[in-house]
Design a protein around this motif. Structure first.
Motif, PDB file in Angstrom:
ATOM      1  N   ASP A 186       0.853  -1.171  -0.212  1.00 11.53           N
ATOM      2  CA  ASP A 186      -0.118  -0.109  -0.170  1.00 11.53           C
ATOM      3  C   ASP A 186       0.812   1.238  -0.121  1.00 11.53           C
ATOM      4  OD1 ASP A 186      -2.211  -1.428   0.004  1.00 11.53           O
ATOM      5  OD2 ASP A 186      -2.485  -1.395   2.290  1.00 11.53           O
ATOM      6  N   HIS A 187       2.035   1.346   0.624  1.00  7.56           N
ATOM      7  CA  HIS A 187       2.789   2.299   0.862  1.00  7.56           C
ATOM      8  C   HIS A 187       3.332   2.706  -0.572  1.00  7.56           C
ATOM      9  CE1 HIS A 187       5.674   5.193   2.981  1.00  7.56           C
ATOM     10  NE2 HIS A 187       6.392   4.613   2.159  1.00  7.56           N
ATOM     11  N   ALA A 188       4.123   1.469  -1.218  1.00  9.48           N
ATOM     12  CA  ALA A 188       4.777   1.904  -2.300  1.00  9.48           C
ATOM     13  C   ALA A 188       3.696   2.255  -3.644  1.00  9.48           C
ATOM     14  CB  ALA A 188       5.331   0.668  -2.861  1.00  9.48           C
ATOM     15  N   ARG A 189       2.368   1.722  -3.600  1.00 11.78           N
ATOM     16  CA  ARG A 189       1.405   1.942  -4.277  1.00 11.78           C
ATOM     17  C   ARG A 189       0.951   3.525  -4.351  1.00 11.78           C
ATOM     18  NH1 ARG A 189      -1.065  -2.352  -3.946  1.00 11.78           N
ATOM     19  NH2 ARG A 189      -2.498  -1.407  -2.332  1.00 11.78           N
ATOM     20  N   GLY A 190       0.754   3.968  -3.189  1.00  4.51           N
ATOM     21  CA  GLY A 190       0.409   5.363  -2.777  1.00  4.51           C
ATOM     22  C   GLY A 190       1.389   6.388  -3.337  1.00  4.51           C
ATOM     23  N   ARG A 191       2.717   6.239  -2.660  1.00  5.89           N
ATOM     24  CA  ARG A 191       3.443   7.059  -3.023  1.00  5.89           C
ATOM     25  C   ARG A 191       4.106   7.078  -4.414  1.00  5.89           C
ATOM     26  NH1 ARG A 191       5.564   9.629   1.214  1.00  5.89           N
ATOM     27  NH2 ARG A 191       7.622  10.257   0.286  1.00  5.89           N
ATOM     28  N   ALA A 192       4.178   6.048  -4.877  1.00  4.09           N
ATOM     29  CA  ALA A 192       4.556   6.001  -6.585  1.00  4.09           C
ATOM     30  C   ALA A 192       3.244   6.639  -7.440  1.00  4.09           C
ATOM     31  CB  ALA A 192       4.527   4.636  -6.970  1.00  4.09           C
ATOM     32  N   ARG A 193       1.993   6.757  -6.861  1.00  6.89           N
ATOM     33  CA  ARG A 193       1.022   7.470  -7.780  1.00  6.89           C
ATOM     34  C   ARG A 193       1.322   8.791  -7.525  1.00  6.89           C
ATOM     35  NH1 ARG A 193      -2.641   4.325  -6.140  1.00  6.89           N
ATOM     36  NH2 ARG A 193      -3.246   5.387  -4.089  1.00  6.89           N
ATOM     37  N   ARG A 194       1.634   9.092  -6.267  1.00  3.74           N
ATOM     38  CA  ARG A 194       1.709  10.816  -6.036  1.00  3.74           C
ATOM     39  C   ARG A 194       2.953  11.323  -6.439  1.00  3.74           C
ATOM     40  NH1 ARG A 194       1.074  11.708   0.111  1.00  3.74           N
ATOM     41  NH2 ARG A 194       1.479  13.671  -0.592  1.00  3.74           N
ATOM     42  N   PHE A 195       4.111  10.440  -6.343  1.00  8.79           N
ATOM     43  CA  PHE A 195       5.451  11.421  -6.821  1.00  8.79           C
ATOM     44  C   PHE A 195       6.307  11.000  -7.804  1.00  8.79           C
ATOM     45  CE2 PHE A 195       4.762  11.343  -1.872  1.00  8.79           C
ATOM     46  CZ  PHE A 195       4.848  12.724  -1.711  1.00  8.79           C
ATOM     47  N   HIS A 196       6.028   9.747  -8.370  1.00 13.94           N
ATOM     48  CA  HIS A 196       6.642   9.110  -9.501  1.00 13.94           C
ATOM     49  C   HIS A 196       5.864   9.657 -10.777  1.00 13.94           C
ATOM     50  CE1 HIS A 196       8.803   5.690  -7.404  1.00 13.94           C
ATOM     51  NE2 HIS A 196       9.160   6.949  -6.934  1.00 13.94           N
ATOM     52  N   ARG A 197       6.316  10.945 -11.112  1.00 14.15           N
ATOM     53  CA  ARG A 197       5.467  11.579 -12.362  1.00 14.15           C
ATOM     54  C   ARG A 197       6.543  12.815 -12.731  1.00 14.15           C
ATOM     55  NH1 ARG A 197      -0.063  13.872 -10.118  1.00 14.15           N
ATOM     56  NH2 ARG A 197      -0.188  11.629  -9.764  1.00 14.15           N
ATOM     57  N   ILE A 198       6.652  13.309 -13.967  1.00 10.92           N
ATOM     58  CA  ILE A 198       7.046  14.499 -14.194  1.00 10.92           C
ATOM     59  C   ILE A 198       6.577  15.748 -13.709  1.00 10.92           C
ATOM     60  CG2 ILE A 198       7.663  15.940 -16.299  1.00 10.92           C
ATOM     61  CD1 ILE A 198       8.903  12.827 -16.516  1.00 10.92           C
ATOM     62  N   GLY A 199       7.652  16.431 -13.034  1.00 11.25           N
ATOM     63  CA  GLY A 199       7.401  17.622 -12.379  1.00 11.25           C
ATOM     64  C   GLY A 199       7.421  17.276 -10.728  1.00 11.25           C
ATOM     65  N   GLU A 200       7.129  16.364 -10.316  1.00 15.89           N
ATOM     66  CA  GLU A 200       7.418  15.897  -9.038  1.00 15.89           C
ATOM     67  C   GLU A 200       8.815  15.354  -8.787  1.00 15.89           C
ATOM     68  OE1 GLU A 200       5.253  16.436  -6.535  1.00 15.89           O
ATOM     69  OE2 GLU A 200       3.727  17.041  -7.698  1.00 15.89           O
ATOM     70  N   ASP A 201       8.972  13.880  -8.698  1.00  9.29           N
ATOM     71  CA  ASP A 201      10.243  13.398  -8.530  1.00  9.29           C
ATOM     72  C   ASP A 201      11.278  13.175  -9.539  1.00  9.29           C
ATOM     73  OD1 ASP A 201       9.667  13.348  -5.890  1.00  9.29           O
ATOM     74  OD2 ASP A 201       9.674  11.195  -5.716  1.00  9.29           O
ATOM     75  N   TRP A 202      10.547  13.224 -10.882  1.00  5.35           N
ATOM     76  CA  TRP A 202      11.083  13.115 -12.104  1.00  5.35           C
ATOM     77  C   TRP A 202      11.171  14.188 -13.194  1.00  5.35           C
ATOM     78  CZ3 TRP A 202       8.233   7.727 -13.496  1.00  5.35           C
ATOM     79  CH2 TRP A 202       8.670   6.667 -12.498  1.00  5.35           C
ATOM     80  N   GLN A 203      11.923  14.125 -14.057  1.00 12.72           N
ATOM     81  CA  GLN A 203      11.935  15.293 -15.120  1.00 12.72           C
ATOM     82  C   GLN A 203      12.290  14.658 -16.643  1.00 12.72           C
ATOM     83  OE1 GLN A 203      15.580  17.528 -14.896  1.00 12.72           O
ATOM     84  NE2 GLN A 203      16.668  16.328 -13.786  1.00 12.72           N
TER      85      GLN A 203
END
Length: 573
Positions: A300-317
């Motif tokens: 649950d922790h990995a799924r939730g945080r990946a959905r929130r932060f693993h995107r362009i403009g958050e943790d990625w560029q």
């Protein structure tokens, strides 16, 4: 037609051409005639919260000379609490009493306030700002599901049950919509600070007290729901206090109870060594299926945080380069630096090609930073076309590695990837990793049998810790493991083949055996003796038992390892 309209009956008691005023306007007009000032917002809020009827409502009148600023919307209108203390809090805020901000968040913040009620007393005010649309706020008020209502009910219930929580003092709201819960100040050290002050051998009494507090909470019929190290305070006498009770609920289900220690153990992974975590886990032995609870929490922790932060403009560029190269990189490094390292940097060393020459691994250096560049050729048109839909090898490895970093530190950190897209297919890709370890496990040679035993014990502890949390690897051979020997301390291991990382998910016995076979087959006979391998397997079995006899498991590992025709030749009968 006019005659038909004229003959139509008119409503009795209502003039045909007069517009009827809205009910709220008529109410205000009547209040104005009576010389009163209606409080529609306060009345609507009180009617919207039927669950407040059991609490003691307090109306504090502070309209005295010099306190006109209290009517600017910051005045707290109290729902529950002792009237004298509530008045003292409003007076202190109106007079600009010094407050200390203890925690700041986007929608919640906590501050301490010194109040004389009647003697000086430090209080904690936990504020809740509206974070949902007005219609949802109204619905939550009607159902009693607002964050401040949950916090107040949990505080009062747990305090009445004699559990170690701050004493609830008051509950109110402001005209601006902010809500507040007032409680006593727990002037104790956070759990992480207390653990840092204690040597490893002196932590066990604190672990025992921690387990006793959690058991007392569960025996009273409650679960915390958000029990991480930041929500625990420890006194000098090792008394534990529970904080942040907004997710507390009543339940006696073992599955729900197991989530509390699972969450706590995960929050302590970055700060405690594996031995201390195992010691703490033994105090939670009465909880059934704790490992399953930890796996569910990690997923649950990995799924939730990946959905929130693993995107362009958050943790990625986004990364682009001439020649059709596109990719993604981490945001804390400059995009041009990552692109240059992937395409143009001169390698300091190069390893032998792998996987029939499709994979080339090179080392890079940029000042103090050491990186690994991995070039992957699709090798065939069929694989290149498949990579167009599923993503290239480097893209899959980067995303899996980033997701795995949310729950563990078992793999080398991925920094960026680039893939060259041609019409309808992806012929090649590049992956940039942080350089870890000193040597591959299959290339390591021990200086003595004692060193081999020490490394094998650390290797099994590392592997079984992953399997207990549902973290696996589809190609668990020594060439995919990097080792760093830390003098007399425990060795450190990392996976470097990120594409084959799996989990968190339940690992059956077949998957665990397959990993042990792959690892055993990749280590040569002269590196680990027979007794060292037996001790390592017994150590694994003690932590995660097999359903069969250990001797039968050892024979199966031996037979399957020999059948792989790798470095192992049969030293383990």
């Amino acid at each position: 037609m006019a005659g038909v309209g004229a003959d139509r009956a008119r409503p009795r008691g209502r003039r045909p051409c007069a517009r009827r005023e809205p009910r709220q306007t008529r109410r205000c007009r009547r209040a104005a005639k009576a010389g009163q000032r209606p409080s529609r917002a306060g009345e609507a809020a009180r009617l919207a919260e039927p669950h407040e009827s059991a609490a003691r409502r307090v109306r504090v009148d502070l309209r005295t000379p010099g306190r006109g600023a209290m009517r600017d919307g910051r005045t707290i209108r109290w729902i529950a609490g002792e009237s004298r203390r509530c008045a003292a809090i409003n007076v202190a805020r109106a007079n600009g009493a010094t407050s200390e901000r203890l925690h700041t968040g986007p929608h919640r913040w906590i501050e301490s306030l010194a109040v004389h009620a009647p003697e000086p007393q430090p209080l904690v005010l936990k504020w809740f700002a509206p974070r949902t649309p007005p219609i949802r706020q109204q619905r939550d008020r009607l159902l009693g599901r607002t964050a401040d209502a949950r916090e107040w009910r949990a505080l009062t219930a747990l305090h009445a049950a004699g559990l170690p929580v701050p004493e609830p003092l008051a509950w109110g709201r402001t005209m601006q919509g902010d809500r507040v819960v007032v409680m006593t100040h727990v002037g104790e050290a956070p759990l992480l600070e207390r653990l840092a002050d204690l040597p490893g051998e002196e932590r066990d009494p604190l672990f025992a007290r921690l387990a006793e507090t959690i058991r007392a909470l569960h025996e009273a019929g409650f679960v915390h729901g958000d029990l991480h190290a930041g929500n625990l305070r420890v006194s000098a006498a090792d008394d534990i206090h529970l904080l942040d009770l907004g997710r507390v609920r009543r339940t006696t289900r073992d599955v729900a109870r197991s989530q509390d220690p699972a969450h706590l153990l995960h929050s302590l992974v970055p700060v405690l060594p594996a031995a201390s975590l195992d010691t703490l886990a033994t105090h939670f032995a009465p909880y059934s299926r704790l490992d399953d609870a930890r796996r569910r929490f990690l997923a649950d922790h990995a799924r939730g945080r990946a959905r929130r932060f693993h995107r362009i403009g958050e943790d990625w560029q986004r990364l682009t380069a001439p020649g059709g190269w596109t990719g993604v990189g981490v945001r804390h490094l400059d995009a041009s630096l990552l692109t240059e390292a992937l395409l143009d940097a001169e390698a300091t060393h190069r390893e032998a090609p792998r996987r029939e020459g499709r994979v080339t691994i090179e080392g890079l250096e940029r000042g103090d930073a050491r990186w690994i560049r991995k070039h992957v050729d699709a090798g065939s048109l069929r694989r290149a076309i498949a990579d167009r839909g599923r993503g290239s090898t480097a893209a899959r490895a980067f995303r899996l590695g980033e997701r795995d970093r949310l729950v563990s530190e078992r793999a080398a950190p991925a920094l960026a990837f680039l893939e060259r897209r041609a019409p309808g297919h992806v012929p090649e890709s590049l992956l940039l990793l942080e350089s870890v370890g000193d040597v591959d496990l299959d290339a390591w040679r021990p200086a003595s049998p004692e060193e081999a035993k020490r490394l094998s014990a650390a290797l099994i502890d590392w592997l079984v810790g992953q399997h207990a949390q549902g973290l696996g690897h589809r190609d668990a051979k020594g060439g995919n493991v990097r080792v760093r020997l830390q003098g007399q301390g425990a060795p450190r291991f990392w996976w470097v083949d990120l594409e084959d990382l799996t989990g968190p998910a339940p690992l059956d016995e077949a998957a665990r055996l397959r990993a042990l076979v792959q690892l055993n087959a990749s280590i040569a006979d002269d590196v680990m003796a027979l007794d060292t391998r037996r001790d390592a397997l017994a150590r694994y079995h003690a932590r995660l038992p097999f359903s069969r006899d250990l001797a039968d498991v050892a024979k199966e590992i031996h037979a399957r390892s020999v059948a792989r025709h790798h470095r192992y030749r049969g030293a383990m009968p």
